[in-house]
Every structure is written in structure tokens, then in C-alpha cells.
Enzyme design. Structure first.
Site, PDB file in Angstrom:
ATOM      1  N   HIS A  70       8.158  -1.872  -4.759  1.00 42.15           N
ATOM      2  CA  HIS A  70       6.826  -1.804  -5.362  1.00 42.15           C
ATOM      3  C   HIS A  70       6.397  -0.210  -5.653  1.00 42.15           C
ATOM      4  O   HIS A  70       5.531   0.057  -6.373  1.00 42.15           O
ATOM      5  CB  HIS A  70       5.687  -2.533  -4.623  1.00 42.15           C
TER       6      HIS A  70
ATOM      7  N   ASN B 182       0.736  -1.056  -0.037  1.00 41.62           N
ATOM      8  CA  ASN B 182       0.154   0.301   0.180  1.00 41.62           C
ATOM      9  C   ASN B 182       0.828   1.210   0.218  1.00 41.62           C
ATOM     10  O   ASN B 182       1.962   1.289   0.744  1.00 41.62           O
ATOM     11  CB  ASN B 182      -0.752  -0.020   1.222  1.00 41.62           C
TER      12      ASN B 182
ATOM     13  N   GLU C   4       8.511  -5.122  -1.006  1.00 42.83           N
ATOM     14  CA  GLU C   4       7.449  -4.156  -0.886  1.00 42.83           C
ATOM     15  C   GLU C   4       7.705  -2.509  -1.389  1.00 42.83           C
ATOM     16  O   GLU C   4       7.080  -1.869  -1.725  1.00 42.83           O
ATOM     17  CB  GLU C   4       6.874  -4.208   0.507  1.00 42.83           C
TER      18      GLU C   4
END
Length: 879
Positions: free
Chosen positions: A304, A268, A301
Site C-alpha cells: 500500500h 498508515n 499493507e
């Protein structure tokens, strides 16, 4: 009996969403049983003027709907179990929707749920629709402004994406925080976390001189277990700047560790949510493998942020656009942080253990799938691991500079958009000038190519013929030749690397000692000239292509490559294939009623030579020491003989152990000492890996069980303690139960360490293991509501214990089916992932086939079967 078949989603049916969401404001009033969510969407029509507005939504209680401030009567809209439809809407308008959800009751862990009293979201792939009605698809990107209101005493920390722009106190002991994310994103990247959390804080200065605040949020008491993850984050940020020129784009980056999470972590935007096992580490509770995992996941992550967030997927069929690319990037990072040869071997081991069987089974699908029923089922080894191999092959074909130019062009073209795998390949083509038309078959064609190599030497010329074919897979009967980058070398019989001059090349100048061949046809021959004697070919060096290779190596050839091949991967591969051939021959002899094992003397001697070579990295020698796994060996057989494989592998281990007992004693003592006091370094991990590998061989003789027990008692770190315990659980010795009890009592209040205690018992190849697993399900610390605990016990048994799982009476199959049905209503995403071992029934003997298919039929007959489980079970049964 299930009668309604879920709808199949197809890539060919993709159509753009007919509205643009200009902005989204969200307001949350948090309550465990009744969280109220108000969403305000500014929309404008981009498609047909008559198109209705259709929004996704699941498990929501609709409170109200309004357009431009006017509440809609119930006859103006249609709310169903899957969404909200408004037939007539203006071309531009503001839509306000209020919904109510119950985070406390959300056992699926998708959307907004509670984890140990903390509010947490997981919206990838389609969890946002469980929060509010919205076009929950990755190509609908907008900016988010989020206000969170909650009880300040219970939830003092309120987090969401982007920048904190407002905060304050409210009446009744409540407070609020407002977050604003300046970058457009799809709904799957939305995140919210609220609870009573501790913060570990640091900072990072970017190459342009901005200071970024870094926070890791954890449950109180876990602060001391965060420094390694924080250092990993800073290393990843620096590496992405140095290697790809990519700088973090906000002034705040948050990581939150949660106990209940279906995945490893989630990227996120600016608020990464992690499974606690991917963050928390200290020497007492984390192994060297745990540290390496944390380093890789934190990097993955973070990477990303650009390959997944700033540029995202147009649709879920393009999932590998972000995941395959980012896995490749985290693999590059890990190789730079640790031993590159060891990292590559680990990657190939994982690929062969997880992705190759997927490619060969009923769930085979392309890297870019054509269809799905439940997108959660396509977070697969093919999309991630084979997807990363596709990127690696591009990198090899284009070279370091060419690939970097392609990445720069890809980002320049597509930053801030939702795009496709084809657009990524086009950027690579345009930047490099290479035609990747045939290469793109790797995205669309399922299955693992079978490559056969044949060599012929005559008059100083070595002719290497390469043939390729790919077997049919579900939905793809016809296969076409792939573009395979295939690195080769030639080794003389005295161990020297030979120059590779292709026929027709000028004789002057120095020829390379290794080169990458472009294999593009069903059969090609490459002729190398100027050789004095027949060489031994070293093939698919570095595993340049994810293929199954057959080559005419003799035992002497394999032994020579084990000793002399300068390519670290090829040296390891020669040992693996030599051991594989020996073990499969032994299985066949046993099946034929002949109990005389093939002569392994040459292999055992070559292995001893390699293990004694102190010029080699200890971590690499530990890899050379490990025999092929039972799963891998069984996969090489037309019909799996799990019992025969286990017996043959144990016999070869004992043979090696007896022959090299003195060497293993020396290696254990020498490298235990060299490791020194524990530190989570790659060097120390290598020494421990070699010492513990030697211990595993020494304890093939139960008389040496005391060595493991002594190591367990004296261990100052989890790596050595778990290595000892893994040995002891296989043995019928008093130390086994004593150490298991001690481990439980020592770590009963540490969830991640306790997961190890459950797992180590579940994978023991003992007749009483299933009974033990069933008993452990009644343990006070076991719950089917915690994915980590389910994976630790049930998953470890079904996926990590082939000998007991495939018991002849089918008890392992029945146990797994019972757990899948139990998870159907609790957490079908986890249930579907556990189910996959039953899909290998066609590779088993007739009796096991019947038992496995009976369990699949039992699952399919269950009422109200979730889409996740139905898709895997039905595809597995129809194979």
C-alpha cells in the site's frame, strides 16, 4: 421505531473541497479520560469566494477555535454532532482548534482508543473526525507534524507517521516526541500509537543502497513471536523492488500489533497498525494458515505504500483503486512465495464463498459503488476480491510487460495525488495501446456474469459457442455484455493436450496448446480446426474471469479432466464441479423422497487416482481432496436446502473414506513423516495439509476417533493439534471433552490461541452447538468489546455453521440479531458485518424466510440504530 433515515452519499454528487490544507500541526496531551488535541491548519481558498468552511467532527468536546490567533466567539461558528461550520473565513488563514476526547470510552475503535492500556488510532475510513475537526475525506492531502506528550512511565513509546525530529522530557514525569511526515497524505492515513511496548528491530537495504530501520512493536512477552512477520516484511520489500521497481521511500518503517482492532491491518504511512493475529506467530500457537495469512497481510499493507499511500483515492467510491490493486499484488507475492496453483485455488474458493453470494444478494454493488450510507459497509468482498480479479484480468489482457508499463505510467502520472479507477484504466490503455472501454464495465456493473459454453464437432472443426448474461441486481435492471478474457484448452479422449488453431489462421507454424479468447458479445462462436476427433474442452483455465460457468461436460468428461488436464486449476475445477453435480443430485433425490444416492463410483475412483499421483504437490492433492463446502453447494440451489446439503456431503465423505481407507492411512502416515519437525515452510505445510485431510476422512468412522486424539496429544505444532480438535468436536466420544479442556487449560493466557478454542466449538455441526455458544458467552475470557473474540465465537457460528445457524426454529437467527443489537452501541462496524447472513432470506424456504425477516424487522425497529447497521439491515430487508 427508527424514523430518521440516514443521508445517502452518491458518486454523482462528488465535488472538490473548496479549500487546500497547506499543512497540519497536531499536538496531543494523552489522558485516558480527557486527551486534549490542538490542531493548527494552514488553509487557502480554492473554490467559491463565498463558501463557508465546513469540517467533519464526531464525539468531540470543542474547547476553542481561533483564526490567525484570534479566538472566535460562539456566534462566529456552529458546532453540531457531525461537524464544525464557520460561515465567514479569509481566503488564506491559520485555523487553530482545541478538542477533548476520551480514548478509554471509545468502544467503536475508530479514532483514538485504548487497547490493553495502549493508545492506538484507526482512521480509515472516517475515524480522524473523532480526533479533531477536519475535512475528513481522502482527496484532502497535506503534510503532518505531530507532537505527542504523555506520562513517560506509562507511555515510554510515542509513535506517529514519518520521521522522528524532536524529543525530550517535560515536568511532572512527562515527555514528548515530535514526528514529521514529508509526504502529503489524507487524514485516513494518520496514525498515533503510545504505550509501554517492546521492540523487535531489523533493517533492510534498498536497491539504491539506503538502510531502512524496521521495527515491530508488541506487548512485552510477545517479542519471540515476531520473526516470521519481520522476514515477511523484508521479502515483500525485496519483491516490490524486483517485480514493480518500487523502493521504500523513508528510512524508518514501523509495525505495531494491537489486541483490539476492527480490521486485519492498516497501512498508515510508515506506521502500520496490525491486528495482533496478523503479526504474532510461533509453532505452538499458529497454524500453517496463520503463517500464510501473516505473510500475505504484511505484504499487503507494505505494498500500500505506493498503491494506496503515495497514490490514494479521490473519494471512497474509488476504494478498489487501492484495495483491489493491492490485493492483486499481494496475491502475486503469495504465489511467488508459495505454490501458485494452490494459491489460485484458495483465492477462487474465497471468492466463491464470499463475493459470489454478495453479488447474488441484496447487498450486490459494483466494484466502484454508486452510493453508500456508511462507508465502513463497503469494505466488502466485491471491492477487495472482485476488484483484484478485475486487475488480474487487465494483467492477463495486457500481458506481464504491458501491465508493468501501465503501472509505471500510472505511478509517474499520479504520484502524490488522489485519483480514480478511470485514471488507472487510462494509464493501462495509454501504455499498452489497448482499448479498455468495454472492459471498464467491470467497475460499474454489479453481479456475476453467467457464462454458458456449448461445443459442436463436425468435419475436423470444433465450434465453441460462448454465451454470457448477468442477472439484474439492486438498482441495475439492465446489464450489458462484459469483456471477458476466457482461457481455453482442448484435451483428446486419451488425455493429450491438442493444438488450438482458430479458423482462418495460417496452417503453417505451431499452434498454441492454450489461448485466451476475448469474449465481448452476448454470444460468440470460436472455431478450432485440424482436429481428428471430438475433444473435451478445458474452460476458464486459471479462472481467468470471475464468472459462473455452465458447460455440457459428462461425468466421463469431468473424470478425464481430473486425470489429464495440464492446467492445475482446471484439473481441480473438474473435480469440484463433478462433486457438486453429484451432491446436488443427491439432495434432489432426498427432497423427492428417494433415498438412493447417485452413483459416485467414477468420481471416487478418479479422486483416488489423483490422490495417489506422487508427482503432484502434496498441498495441491490436499486441495483436490476437499469437497465443495456446504455454503457453496447451497448457493447453487434456487432454494437452499441446508439440511439436505449437509446430509449429502457427509454421505459422500463416508463413501470416499470407505473406498480409499487404505490410501488415506498411507497418506496420513507418509506425509506426517515427510513433514518432519515443524517449520513454517510451504513444503511442510503441504505435507501437513495432505496428512490432516486424510485424517478427516478416516475419522468419518467414529471408531477411528483415537487417531485424532493420539495426534492431538503428540502434536508439536498448532496445525496438527487444531486438525485433530476440528475432527473431535464433531464426534460424541470421550476424547472430545478431554481435548477441549486440555486446549483451554494449555492456552488460556494466549488470546489468539484461545480464539481458536472458541471458534472450533462454534462451527461444530451438532444439535447442542448453539447452547454451547451461549454458554461460552459467559466465559470469563469472552467479551463483546474485543472484535477478534466476537468474530471467533459469534461470527464463526453465524458465517461458518450453516447447519445450526439455519435451525428450523429460528434460534440461530434470534441469537445473531441479539448480538447485532448489543453491538449497535458498542461497535456498530462489527455488528453490521455480522448481520449479513440474515440478508439471504429470499433463498430460504418459506418458514425460514419469515423467521429471518422477523429478525431484520426487530433490528430495524430498534431506537438509535447506527448508520452501519441500518444500511445493511434495510437493504437486506427490502431485497
Amino acid at each position: 421505531m427508527k424514523t430518521d433515515t440516514p443521508r445517502v452519499i452518491r458518486l454523482s454528487e462528488y465535488a472538490p473541497y473548496p479549500f487546500t490544507v497547506e499543512s497540519l500541526d497536531l499536538a496531543f496531551d494523552l489522558d485516558p479520560k480527557a486527551t486534549r488535541v490542538e490542531s493548527t491548519l494552514k488553509l487557502s481558498r480554492t473554490g467559491d469566494s463565498g463558501a463557508a468552511l465546513e469540517l467533519d467532527g464526531e464525539d468531540l468536546r470543542l474547547v476553542s477555535v481561533a483564526i490567525d490567533g484570534e479566538a472566535l466567539a460562539e456566534d462566529r461558528y456552529e458546532a453540531t454532532d457531525s461537524g464544525l461550520r464557520i460561515a465567514k473565513v479569509p481566503d488564506a488563514f491559520t485555523l487553530t482548534i482545541t478538542t477533548e476526547i476520551a480514548p478509554e470510552d471509545n468502544t467503536k475503535l475508530e479514532g483514538l482508543y485504548l487497547s490493553n492500556g495502549m493508545y492506538c488510532t484507526q482512521c480509515e475510513a472516517e475515524g480522524f473526525r473523532r480526533i479533531t475537526y477536519f475535512p475528513d475525506r481522502p482527496d484532502v492531502m497535506t503534510t503532518y507534524r505531530v507532537t505527542i506528550r504523555a506520562d513517560k512511565g506509562v507511555n515510554p513509546v510515542l509513535l506517529s507517521n514519518g520521521n522522528r525530529v524532536d524529543a525530550g522530557d517535560l515536568d511532572g514525569g512527562r515527555h514528548y516526541v515530535t514526528w514529521e511526515d514529508p509526504f502529503k497524505k489524507p487524514s485516513y492515513l494518520f496514525a498515533l500509537v503510545a504505550g509501554d511496548l517492546a521492540r523487535v528491530q531489523d533493517s533492510f537495504r534498498t536497491r539504491s543502497g539506503r538502510d531502512v530501520e524496521l521495527n515491530i512493536w508488541v506487548e512485552h512477552g510477545n517479542e519471540s513471536r515476531c520473526p516470521f512477520a519481520m522476514e515477511s516484511l523484508k521479502k515483500a520489500m525485496k519483491w516490490d523492488e524486483d517485480v514493480y521497481g518500487l523502493e521504500y521511500d523513508l528510512n524508518l518503517f514501523n509495525i505495531v500489533a494491537v489486541s483490539h482492532f476492527n480490521m486485519g491491518a492498516m497501512e498508515n504511512k510508515s506506521l502500520n497498525v496490525f491486528n495482533a493475529k496478523a503479526v504474532l506467530a510461533d509453532p505452538e500457537t499458529a497454524t500453517d494458515a496463520d503463517y500464510a495469512y501473516i505473510e500475505a497481510v504484511v505484504a499487503h499493507e507494505y505494498f500500500h505504500n505506493w498503491t494506496g499511500n503515495r497514490i490514494t483515492c479521490r473519494d471512497w467510491f474509488q476504494l478498489s483503486l487501492k484495495e483491489g490493486l493491492t490485493v492483486f499484488r499481494d496475491q502475486q507475492f503469495s504465489s511467488d512465495m508459495r505454490s501458485a496453483p494452490v494459491e489460485r485455488i484458495d483465492q477462487v474458493r474465497s471468492l466463491r464463498a464470499r463475493q459470489f453470494p454478495e453479488d447474488a444478494g441484496p447487498l450486490a454493488h459494483p466494484v466502484r459503488p454508486d452510493s453508500y450510507i456508511e462507508i465502513n459497509n463497503f469494505y466488502t468482498a466485491t471491492v477487495y476480491m472482485k476488484g483484484a480479479e478485475v486487475i488480474r484480468m487487465m494483467h492477463r489482457l495486457l500481458g506481464e510487460d504491458g501491465f508493468r508499463k501501465g503501472m509505471d505510467l500510472y505511478i509517474a502520472r499520479h504520484d502524490g495525488t488522489a485519483t480514480t479507477c478511470d485514471n488507472f484504466a487510462k494509464a493501462m490503455e495509454d501504455a499498452s495501446g489497448r482499448d479498455l472501454s468495454q472492459f471498464k464495465r467491470w467497475y460499474s456493473q454489479a453481479g456475476t456474469p453467467q457464462v454458458e459454453a456449448e461445443g459442436r464437432f463436425e468435419d475436423g472443426v470444433y465450434a465453441l459457442t460462448i454465451r454470457q448474461h448477468t442477472d439484474p441486481t439492486p438498482g441495475q435492471d439492465t446489464k450489458h455484455p462484459q469483456h471477458i478474457p476466457f482461457e481455453v484448452g482442448l484435451i483428446s479422449r486419451d488425455g493429450a493436450a491438442l493444438p488450438l488453431r482458430l479458423e482462418g489462421e495460417p496452417a503453417d507454424g505451431e499452434a498454441p496448446l492454450t489461448r485466451v479468447l476475448d469474449v465481448t458479445e452476448a454470444e460468440q462462436t470460436f472455431r478450432f480446426t485440424g482436429l481428428e476427433a471430438e475433444p473435451v474442452p478445458s474452460l476458464n483455465r486459471g479462472f481467468t474471469a470471475p464468472v459462473r460457468l455452465t458447460a455440457p461436460w459428462s461425468d466421463a468428461d469431468r473424470a478425464l479432466l481430473m486425470r489429464y488436464d495440464p492446467d492445475s486449476f482446471a484439473k481441480w475445477e473438474a473435480g469440484q464441479q463433478y462433486a457438486t453435480q453429484l451432491l446436488l443430485n443427491a439432495v434432489n433425490e432426498r427432497a423427492a423422497g428417494r433415498n438412493v444416492a447417485p452413483d459416485a463410483t467414477r468420481f471416487v475412483d478418479a479422486l483416488g487416482t489423483t490422490l495417489s499421483d506422487e508427482t503432484l504437490d502434496p498441498a495441491y492433492r490436499a486441495q483436490m481432496m476437499a469437497l465443495p463446502t456446504e455454503d457453496y453447494l447451497a448457493e447453487q440451489m434456487p432454494v437452499m436446502d441446508v439440511d439436505g446439503v449437509h446430509a449429502a456431503r457427509e454421505a459422500l465423505k463416508r463413501d470416499i473414506a470407505v473406498t480409499h481407507a487404505d490410501l488415506f492411512t498411507k497418506l496420513r502416515d507418509q506425509h506426517r513423516a515427510a513433514a518432519g519437525p515443524f517449520a513454517p515452510t510451504a513444503e511442510g505445510a503441504g505435507h501437513r495439509a495432505l496428512a490432516n485431510g486424510a485424517l478427516a476422512y478416516l475419522t468419518t468412522d467414529p471408531a477411528n476417533a483415537h487417531l485424532a486424539a493420539e495426534q492431538y496429544d503428540a502434536a508439536d505444532n498448532m496445525t496438527d493439534r487444531m486438525a485433530a480438535l476440528r475432527v473431535l468436536v464433531e464426534l460424541d466420544v470421550p476424547e472430545r471433552d478431554r481435548c477441549l479442556t486440555d486446549f483451554h487449560d494449555r492456552y488460556q493466557h494466549n488470546e489468539l490461541a484461545l480464539d481458536k478454542w472458541f471458534s472450533v466449538q462454534a462451527v461444530a455441526a451438532r444439535p447442542d452447538t448453539l447452547a454451547r455458544v451461549k454458554d461460552l458467552m459467559s466465559h470469563e475470557k469472552f467479551t463483546m468489546r474485543n472484535p477478534n473474540r466476537v468474530r471467533a465465537l459469534v461470527g464463526a457460528f453465524a458465517m461458518g455453521n450453516p447447519t445450526v445457524f439455519h435451525a428450523k426454529d429460528g434460534s440461530g437467527y434470534a441469537f445473531l440479531a441479539d448480538r447485532v443489537l448489543e453491538l449497535n452501541s458498542l461497535n456498530p462496524q462489527i455488528g453490521a458485518r455480522l448481520l449479513q447472513p440474515l440478508g439471504r432470506w429470499k433463498r430460504m424456504d418459506e418458514d425460514r424466510r419469515k423467521l429471518m425477516t422477523a429478525e431484520l424487522d426487530r433490528i430495524l425497529a430498534a431506537p438509535d440504530l447506527a448508520r452501519d447497521i441500518y444500511e445493511i439491515a434495510s437493504k437486506s430487508r427490502q431485497a
